[in-house]
Scaffold this active site. Structure first.
Site, PDB file in Angstrom:
ATOM      1  CB  SER A   1      -0.897   0.009   1.239  1.00 43.46           C
ATOM      2  OG  SER A   1      -1.504   1.280   1.414  1.00 43.46           O
TER       3      SER A   1
ATOM      4  CE1 TYR B   1      -3.622  -1.983   5.033  1.00 45.36           C
ATOM      5  CE2 TYR B   1      -3.161   0.314   4.556  1.00 45.36           C
ATOM      6  CZ  TYR B   1      -3.517  -0.942   4.127  1.00 45.36           C
ATOM      7  OH  TYR B   1      -3.766  -1.176   2.796  1.00 45.36           O
TER       8      TYR B   1
END
Length: 270
Positions: A143, A156
């Protein structure tokens, strides 16, 4: 003369989001599919809706946060469908955390188990066979959140930075073997992972548009690709900012909802 079987994609996180969109894109290109996720009924229903019978698609139930469960799914795929041409580790979670909250440490541990160890466990059953064959593509999904840490996104961001570093390490280990490692770095994609976000999501893509670009990067065995490219530019500019300026820029930015907040924001099933 018998024709060789169609290429095989093994994909985790196949019941929704990026994993399902990439499964659909590979099916469109003629690939056979081995779909892996916990929600077996949803994957079966999706495969049926796509007209994918057992000769084209099989479903393997597994909890990708559990090593043995994931490895077992890979071994079943080997026994029933053969050695994949592409392994796509797309299972993941994005949940906000506050280090001051004890329950959020469990969220962090599960995030790492799913996003990081789950990626390695998805690759593991196939490495020896791919090396012996001299070909194959292993795809890790990271990501742009890997590039700089965002407030409230500690689990995350750290996990996706780990995916980038792990795939880079694996790429070096497999150099010269014929097995390629591709790191896909999505920006914002309209999936269940982003539906609870309360902040602006620039360059938001549909899963289908993202899958088209990611499919091309995988087919070309590109080592690292940010999708869309605009997010890659923005992320690199953020990386260049001095820490005091970066911290000031993100002051007051909306945070990812924590587990309790996501549960409260999700309407009950009908």
């Amino acid at each position: 003369m018998a024709h060789p079987p169609a290429p095989l994609l093994f994909v985790t996180g196949a019941s929704s989001g990026i994993g399902q969109a990439l499964a659909a894109r590979h099916a469109q290109a003629g690939h056979r599919l081995a779909l892996v996720a916990r929600r077996v009924d949803e994957m079966q229903a999706w495969a049926s809706s796509q007209g994918l019978g057992p000769e084209r698609c099989r479903v393997y139930g597994a909890d990708v946060a559990d090593i043995d469960s994931t490895v077992a799914a890979g071994q079943r795929c080997l026994a029933e469908m053969g050695l994949p041409d592409v392994v796509l580790a797309s299972a993941g979670q994005s949940i906000g955390m506050d280090t001051a909250e004890r329950e959020d440490l469990d969220v962090m541990a599960h995030t790492f188990a799913l996003n990081n160890v789950g990626t390695a466990a998805a690759f593991h059953p196939f490495l020896a066979g791919m090396r012996a064959r001299g070909s194959g593509t292993l795809v890790g999904v990271a990501s742009v959140a890997a590039i700089r840490g965002l407030p409230g996104h500690g689990a995350y961001c750290a996990s996706k930075a780990g995916v980038v570093a792990y795939c880079e390490s694996l790429r070096g280990e497999l150099r010269g073997s014929g097995v390629k490692v591709v790191t896909i770095v999505p920006g914002y994609v309209a999936t269940p992972l982003t539906q609870h976000n309360s902040y602006a999501m620039p360059f938001l893509m549909t899963p289908e548009a993202f899958a088209d670009q990611a499919f091309k990067a995988i087919a070309e065995q590109t080592s690292y690709r940010v999708i869309p490219w605009q997010m890659g530019v923005a992320a690199k500019l953020l990386r260049l900012l001095p820490n005091p300026l970066f911290d000031r820029l993100l002051s007051g930015r909306g945070r990812k909802k924590r587990l309790r907040e996501q549960a409260a924001a999700t309407p009950p099933a009908p």
